[in-house]
Design a protein around this motif. Structure first.
Motif, PDB file in Angstrom:
ATOM      1  N   GLY A 110       0.775  -1.230   0.000  1.00 19.82           N
ATOM      2  CA  GLY A 110       0.000   0.000   0.000  1.00 19.82           C
ATOM      3  C   GLY A 110       0.804   1.277   0.000  1.00 19.82           C
ATOM      4  N   ILE A 111       2.079   1.216  -0.380  1.00 18.21           N
ATOM      5  CA  ILE A 111       2.944   2.399  -0.419  1.00 18.21           C
ATOM      6  C   ILE A 111       3.244   2.749  -1.867  1.00 18.21           C
ATOM      7  CG2 ILE A 111       5.187   3.350   0.254  1.00 18.21           C
ATOM      8  CD1 ILE A 111       5.158   1.366   2.604  1.00 18.21           C
ATOM      9  N   ARG A 112       2.948   3.964  -2.259  1.00 18.67           N
ATOM     10  CA  ARG A 112       3.193   4.405  -3.642  1.00 18.67           C
ATOM     11  C   ARG A 112       4.690   4.542  -3.885  1.00 18.67           C
ATOM     12  NH1 ARG A 112      -0.098   9.643  -5.042  1.00 18.67           N
ATOM     13  NH2 ARG A 112       0.992   9.248  -7.001  1.00 18.67           N
ATOM     14  N   ALA A 113       5.175   3.841  -4.873  1.00 14.19           N
ATOM     15  CA  ALA A 113       6.594   3.881  -5.211  1.00 14.19           C
ATOM     16  C   ALA A 113       6.743   3.689  -6.709  1.00 14.19           C
ATOM     17  CB  ALA A 113       7.352   2.791  -4.461  1.00 14.19           C
ATOM     18  N   LYS A 114       7.672   4.416  -7.311  1.00 13.83           N
ATOM     19  CA  LYS A 114       7.856   4.331  -8.761  1.00 13.83           C
ATOM     20  C   LYS A 114       9.339   4.417  -9.104  1.00 13.83           C
ATOM     21  CE  LYS A 114       6.402   6.361 -13.178  1.00 13.83           C
ATOM     22  NZ  LYS A 114       5.579   7.401 -13.837  1.00 13.83           N
ATOM     23  N   TYR A 115       9.760   3.564 -10.028  1.00 16.09           N
ATOM     24  CA  TYR A 115      11.151   3.579 -10.485  1.00 16.09           C
ATOM     25  C   TYR A 115      11.286   4.515 -11.685  1.00 16.09           C
ATOM     26  CZ  TYR A 115      15.642   2.194 -12.367  1.00 16.09           C
ATOM     27  OH  TYR A 115      16.931   2.219 -12.843  1.00 16.09           O
ATOM     28  N   TYR A 116      12.366   5.317 -11.702  1.00 15.92           N
ATOM     29  CA  TYR A 116      12.653   6.247 -12.805  1.00 15.92           C
ATOM     30  C   TYR A 116      14.053   5.975 -13.340  1.00 15.92           C
ATOM     31  CZ  TYR A 116       8.672   9.142 -11.351  1.00 15.92           C
ATOM     32  OH  TYR A 116       7.413   9.608 -11.028  1.00 15.92           O
ATOM     33  N   PRO A 117      14.225   5.993 -14.669  1.00 18.03           N
ATOM     34  CA  PRO A 117      15.575   5.870 -15.240  1.00 18.03           C
ATOM     35  C   PRO A 117      16.373   7.156 -15.033  1.00 18.03           C
ATOM     36  CG  PRO A 117      13.977   6.266 -16.976  1.00 18.03           C
ATOM     37  CD  PRO A 117      13.189   6.089 -15.702  1.00 18.03           C
ATOM     38  N   ARG A 118      17.669   7.084 -15.351  1.00 17.51           N
ATOM     39  CA  ARG A 118      18.591   8.186 -15.055  1.00 17.51           C
ATOM     40  C   ARG A 118      18.103   9.534 -15.586  1.00 17.51           C
ATOM     41  NH1 ARG A 118      22.378  10.861 -17.878  1.00 17.51           N
ATOM     42  NH2 ARG A 118      22.085   9.471 -19.662  1.00 17.51           N
ATOM     43  N   GLU A 119      17.676   9.594 -16.832  1.00 23.14           N
ATOM     44  CA  GLU A 119      17.290  10.881 -17.422  1.00 23.14           C
ATOM     45  C   GLU A 119      16.159  11.541 -16.638  1.00 23.14           C
ATOM     46  OE1 GLU A 119      17.461   8.030 -18.979  1.00 23.14           O
ATOM     47  OE2 GLU A 119      19.049   8.221 -20.490  1.00 23.14           O
ATOM     48  N   ALA A 120      15.177  10.743 -16.260  1.00 19.72           N
ATOM     49  CA  ALA A 120      14.057  11.296 -15.501  1.00 19.72           C
ATOM     50  C   ALA A 120      14.486  11.705 -14.099  1.00 19.72           C
ATOM     51  CB  ALA A 120      12.928  10.274 -15.424  1.00 19.72           C
ATOM     52  N   VAL A 121      15.397  10.938 -13.505  1.00 20.29           N
ATOM     53  CA  VAL A 121      15.870  11.258 -12.156  1.00 20.29           C
ATOM     54  C   VAL A 121      16.593  12.606 -12.152  1.00 20.29           C
ATOM     55  CG1 VAL A 121      17.430  10.562 -10.294  1.00 20.29           C
ATOM     56  CG2 VAL A 121      16.053   8.844 -11.491  1.00 20.29           C
ATOM     57  N   GLU A 122      17.421  12.821 -13.134  1.00 24.04           N
ATOM     58  CA  GLU A 122      18.198  14.056 -13.170  1.00 24.04           C
ATOM     59  C   GLU A 122      17.320  15.268 -13.483  1.00 24.04           C
ATOM     60  OE1 GLU A 122      21.530  13.294 -15.718  1.00 24.04           O
ATOM     61  OE2 GLU A 122      22.526  12.010 -14.245  1.00 24.04           O
ATOM     62  N   GLN A 123      16.143  15.034 -14.048  1.00 22.01           N
ATOM     63  CA  GLN A 123      15.187  16.132 -14.198  1.00 22.01           C
ATOM     64  C   GLN A 123      14.491  16.423 -12.871  1.00 22.01           C
ATOM     65  OE1 GLN A 123      12.455  15.278 -17.371  1.00 22.01           O
ATOM     66  NE2 GLN A 123      14.021  15.385 -18.973  1.00 22.01           N
ATOM     67  N   LEU A 124      14.215  15.365 -12.119  1.00 21.09           N
ATOM     68  CA  LEU A 124      13.584  15.541 -10.813  1.00 21.09           C
ATOM     69  C   LEU A 124      14.562  16.137  -9.799  1.00 21.09           C
ATOM     70  CD1 LEU A 124      11.678  12.133 -10.609  1.00 21.09           C
ATOM     71  CD2 LEU A 124      10.626  14.393 -10.816  1.00 21.09           C
ATOM     72  N   GLU A 125      15.842  15.799  -9.932  1.00 16.57           N
ATOM     73  CA  GLU A 125      16.892  16.304  -9.045  1.00 16.57           C
ATOM     74  C   GLU A 125      18.038  16.852  -9.899  1.00 16.57           C
ATOM     75  OE1 GLU A 125      17.276  16.999  -6.037  1.00 16.57           O
ATOM     76  OE2 GLU A 125      15.766  15.880  -4.911  1.00 16.57           O
ATOM     77  N   PRO A 126      17.966  18.119 -10.323  1.00 16.36           N
ATOM     78  CA  PRO A 126      18.968  18.673 -11.239  1.00 16.36           C
ATOM     79  C   PRO A 126      20.393  18.670 -10.699  1.00 16.36           C
ATOM     80  CG  PRO A 126      17.015  20.061 -11.194  1.00 16.36           C
ATOM     81  CD  PRO A 126      16.862  19.060 -10.097  1.00 16.36           C
ATOM     82  N   ALA A 127      20.567  18.646  -9.367  1.00 16.27           N
ATOM     83  CA  ALA A 127      21.919  18.662  -8.798  1.00 16.27           C
ATOM     84  C   ALA A 127      22.575  17.295  -8.846  1.00 16.27           C
ATOM     85  CB  ALA A 127      21.866  19.152  -7.351  1.00 16.27           C
TER      86      ALA A 127
END
Length: 368
Positions: A65-82
């Motif tokens: 019941g915990i929302r969790a989603k995997y993101y590839p590198r490109e999407a991760v670096e958009q979510l965390e620009p640093a």
């Protein structure tokens, strides 16, 4: 345990969740009082194998019941620009994760206990008085009190032993079981508090490389003097960044190590390159002894050979994550009430954990 604890933290903050638990009459005040942040967390993978592990973890969390989603590198670096990850990297995002300041939460809870006690004297805090012994009643063969360096105290219901890495020596001297002193060990940790570089985009989530979770449950060798270094980064409510972390079995030494601090910064710079220029700056370093339990899991509940004694120790680096559910479980054991986590409680019982630890297993532990 973690899911239950988060619910109880939120109950104490009165954040609009439905709470029927008797324990939640204690209020932590506002989110600002304990530096609570709903910023979510990212667990980082560096290669294909770790990425597959995160996909499996996402499925397990979703089943609970915990929302969790995997993101590839490109999407991760958009979510965390640093953040910088290798080509095969990725991240598991759990948006419902939160964080709070352990220091602030402890201070507020201590204040609330004094307020609730008032002039009755029901709550007393005797700080800087080491517990020297646990006493058994000759009439009942049950624990009836303790002695500190300054006084003897008796109990009506029971004694809760939550002495961290010191718990084993007290249990060993009371029970005569030579295994107890080897169960709990101090594990020195370093955490650096830094001002973020001016040019670095602000961090939006708590960050942790997947290797951190593997280091958390390391089961040996306990005499290894080397430090396990794994990247973590957390934005604090005050605007600083908490960068970590290190774990090492180095006895009872609480002095900061320049070598370990440099290793932490070297590791952090691989993920957050903007910090590379700050490695020679003076760091605000926090050093403490995490209470490691043999087998990697905590001991929670009554000690079978010592009636009247209840143990809560060995949480290592998961203290805040598991604290409210641990306290609830101990109180329910002590008051002989039905257990909220009845399907998991047996796995944490000291008798079970002791046998499992020396058998080299973590059997019976539930994921939730």
């Amino acid at each position: 345990m973690a899911k239950r604890s988060k619910h109880l933290w939120e109950c104490m903050l009165k954040r609009g969740v439905e709470c029927q638990e008797s324990s939640t009459h204690i209020s932590l005040g506002t989110k600002e009082d304990v530096e609570w942040q709903d910023n979510g967390s990212m667990l980082l993978a560096l290669n294909d194998q770790e990425a597959q592990g995160l996909l499996e973890r996402a499925a397990m969390l979703q089943e609970n019941g915990i929302r969790a989603k995997y993101y590839p590198r490109e999407a991760v670096e958009q979510l965390e620009p640093a953040l910088t990850l290798p080509q095969a990297g990725g991240a598991l995002l759990v948006e419902s994760d939160s964080q709070l300041s352990g220091r602030r939460a402890a201070a507020v809870l201590l204040e609330r206990c004094h307020e609730a006690s008032g002039s009755s004297g029901r709550f007393q805090a005797h700080l800087n008085e080491p517990v020297e012994s646990i006493h058994m009643s000759p009439q009942t063969d049950a624990v009836d009190g303790i002695s500190t360096s300054a006084r003897r105290m008796t109990t009506r219901k029971g004694v809760v032993l939550a002495a961290g890495a010191w718990s084993g020596s007290l249990l060993g001297s009371t029970t005569g079981d030579a295994r107890w002193p080897d169960v709990f060990k101090p594990r020195r940790g370093h955490l650096l508090e830094l001002d973020p570089p001016a040019a670095m985009p602000p961090l939006r989530h708590g960050l942790m490389e997947m290797g951190y979770t593997q280091h958390l449950h390391k089961s040996g060798p306990l005499d290894d003097p080397g430090a396990d270094i794994a990247f973590t980064a957390t934005p604090s409510a005050s605007g600083s960044c908490l960068i970590g972390s290190a774990r090492e079995f180095s006895g009872w030494d609480t002095n900061p190590s320049r070598h370990v601090q440099d290793a932490i910064m070297d590791r952090a710079s691989l993920f957050l390159p903007a910090f590379a220029a700050q490695r020679n700056n003076e760091n605000g370093v926090r050093v403490g002894l995490r209470p490691y339990a043999l087998g990697g899991l905590p001991f929670i509940g009554p000690v079978a050979e010592l009636p009247g004694l209840f143990l809560a120790a060995g949480h290592e680096g998961a203290g805040l994550t598991m604290a409210p559910a641990t306290a609830e479980m101990v109180v329910q054991h002590l008051m002989q009430e039905s257990l909220s986590l009845h399907d998991q409680a047996d796995a944490f019982l000291p008798s079970h954990r002791l046998n499992a630890a020396f058998a080299g297993t973590t059997s019976g532990f539930g994921h939730a």
